[in-house]
Design a protein around this motif. Structure first.
Motif, short mmCIF file in Angstrom:
data_model
loop_
_atom_site.label_atom_id
_atom_site.label_comp_id
_atom_site.label_asym_id
_atom_site.label_seq_id
_atom_site.Cartn_x
_atom_site.Cartn_y
_atom_site.Cartn_z
N THR A 65 0.91 -1.26 -0.08
CA THR A 65 0.04 -0.24 0.01
C THR A 65 0.91 1.41 0.09
OG1 THR A 65 -0.15 -0.02 2.51
CG2 THR A 65 -1.83 -1.13 1.15
N ASP A 66 1.98 1.17 0.34
CA ASP A 66 3.04 2.24 0.38
C ASP A 66 2.45 3.54 1.08
OD1 ASP A 66 5.28 3.99 -0.23
OD2 ASP A 66 4.55 4.61 -2.07
N PRO A 67 2.13 3.47 2.34
CA PRO A 67 1.57 4.28 3.26
C PRO A 67 2.22 5.92 3.01
CG PRO A 67 1.84 2.48 4.60
CD PRO A 67 2.55 2.34 3.30
N GLN A 68 1.50 6.98 3.09
CA GLN A 68 2.01 8.13 2.94
C GLN A 68 1.71 9.21 4.32
OE1 GLN A 68 3.54 8.99 -0.21
NE2 GLN A 68 3.22 6.92 -0.55
N MET A 69 2.80 9.94 4.62
CA MET A 69 2.74 10.63 5.67
C MET A 69 1.59 11.76 5.35
SD MET A 69 5.14 9.78 7.69
CE MET A 69 4.98 11.28 8.86
N LYS A 70 0.80 12.19 6.70
CA LYS A 70 -0.04 12.92 6.63
C LYS A 70 -1.30 12.67 5.91
CE LYS A 70 2.89 16.91 7.69
NZ LYS A 70 3.06 18.25 7.17
N ALA A 71 -1.43 11.22 5.45
CA ALA A 71 -2.36 10.58 4.94
C ALA A 71 -3.02 9.23 5.66
CB ALA A 71 -2.14 10.14 3.54
N CYS A 72 -3.20 9.73 6.96
CA CYS A 72 -3.90 8.50 7.97
C CYS A 72 -5.12 8.04 7.46
CB CYS A 72 -3.93 8.81 9.58
SG CYS A 72 -5.15 10.29 9.62
N PHE A 73 -6.23 8.73 7.05
CA PHE A 73 -7.33 8.07 6.68
C PHE A 73 -7.22 6.99 5.39
CE2 PHE A 73 -8.35 12.26 8.51
CZ PHE A 73 -8.95 11.71 9.75
N ALA A 74 -6.61 7.58 4.36
CA ALA A 74 -6.28 6.84 3.34
C ALA A 74 -5.42 5.62 3.58
CB ALA A 74 -5.64 7.82 2.15
N ASN A 75 -4.49 5.92 4.37
CA ASN A 75 -3.61 4.71 4.69
C ASN A 75 -4.24 3.46 5.51
OD1 ASN A 75 -1.60 5.90 3.64
ND2 ASN A 75 -0.58 6.84 5.64
N ALA A 76 -5.06 3.73 6.31
CA ALA A 76 -5.97 2.78 7.06
C ALA A 76 -6.99 2.38 6.16
CB ALA A 76 -6.72 3.73 8.25
N LEU A 77 -7.55 3.01 5.03
CA LEU A 77 -8.59 2.48 4.30
C LEU A 77 -7.74 1.57 3.32
CD1 LEU A 77 -10.90 5.58 3.43
CD2 LEU A 77 -11.66 3.30 4.33
N GLN A 78 -6.56 1.88 2.91
CA GLN A 78 -5.92 1.09 1.98
C GLN A 78 -5.82 -0.23 2.70
OE1 GLN A 78 -2.75 3.51 0.57
NE2 GLN A 78 -3.85 4.55 -0.67
N MET A 79 -5.23 -0.27 3.93
CA MET A 79 -4.79 -1.30 4.79
C MET A 79 -6.21 -2.33 4.87
SD MET A 79 -1.56 -1.05 5.85
CE MET A 79 -1.22 -2.08 7.34
N TRP A 80 -7.16 -1.63 5.04
CA TRP A 80 -8.60 -2.40 5.17
C TRP A 80 -8.75 -3.21 3.79
CZ3 TRP A 80 -12.60 -1.42 1.89
CH2 TRP A 80 -13.72 -2.05 2.01
N ALA A 81 -8.63 -2.36 2.64
CA ALA A 81 -8.89 -3.01 1.40
C ALA A 81 -7.86 -4.04 1.02
CB ALA A 81 -8.59 -1.80 0.15
N TYR A 82 -6.69 -3.97 1.61
CA TYR A 82 -5.47 -4.81 1.45
C TYR A 82 -5.95 -6.35 1.81
CZ TYR A 82 -1.02 -7.37 1.45
OH TYR A 82 -0.06 -8.37 1.29
#
Length: 170
Positions: A65-82
């Motif tokens: 998912t390559d989490p990005q700084m200052k993108a907590c909501f997107a990162n968490a949703l991407q982890m859920w989708a993964y």
């Protein structure tokens, strides 16, 4: 150790519909179980009870998912989708050394109970797990197209999630 995010949520419940919803529906993550470590080259906050297999799942998810700084909501949703083992949580997080209260934040709970924050390690968390797959999928897809602003605190859609639950009007 006191959970300053929980203290903040309860003391600020009247500040906004977001605060009220999290105060009513959120739960604290046991701060004494949170550790900060590096997984897949990324500084993360996780529950100290992760097994080696769970750490490998987190590492695989970080690489995918390559989490990005200052993108907590997107990162968490991407982890859920993964992987469906990651449950999306949204609420407030705080750092012990800073006396600024808490900030809105998104993270995951592995299997619904083990903290995984791939964006920014905090010491204290208090939030609500969003379990409705249709809602999660809608916000995940919307976020991929337009950027993610969370679900509970999404001001760009006039707090639709909260309006649907009677916490915001208009």
């Amino acid at each position: 150790m006191e959970n300053s995010a929980t203290e903040y949520v309860h003391a600020s419940r009247d500040l906004s519909p977001v605060h009220s919803y999290i105060a009513d529906h959120g739960e604290a993550v046991d701060s004494s179980t949170i550790i900060q470590e590096t997984i897949a080259g990324r500084s993360v906050a996780v529950t100290n009870a992760l097994t080696e297999d769970e750490r490998e799942l987190v590492a695989d998810a970080i690489r995918a998912t390559d989490p990005q700084m200052k993108a907590c909501f997107a990162n968490a949703l991407q982890m859920w989708a993964y992987d469906s083992r990651f449950k999306y949580a949204e609420g407030f997080a705080a750092v012990s050394d800073l006396d600024i209260g808490a900030i809105e934040h998104g993270w995951c709970l592995l299997d619904g109970s083990k903290l995984v924050d791939v964006t920014q390690p905090f010491d204290h968390y208090h939030g609500a797990v969003i379990t409705d797959d249709e809602t999660l999928q809608r916000y995940y897809e919307y976020g991929r197209e337009r950027g993610s602003w969370g679900i509970v605190g999404n001001h760009l859609n006039q707090f639709q999630f909260l309006r649907n639950r009677g916490y915001a009007y208009g």
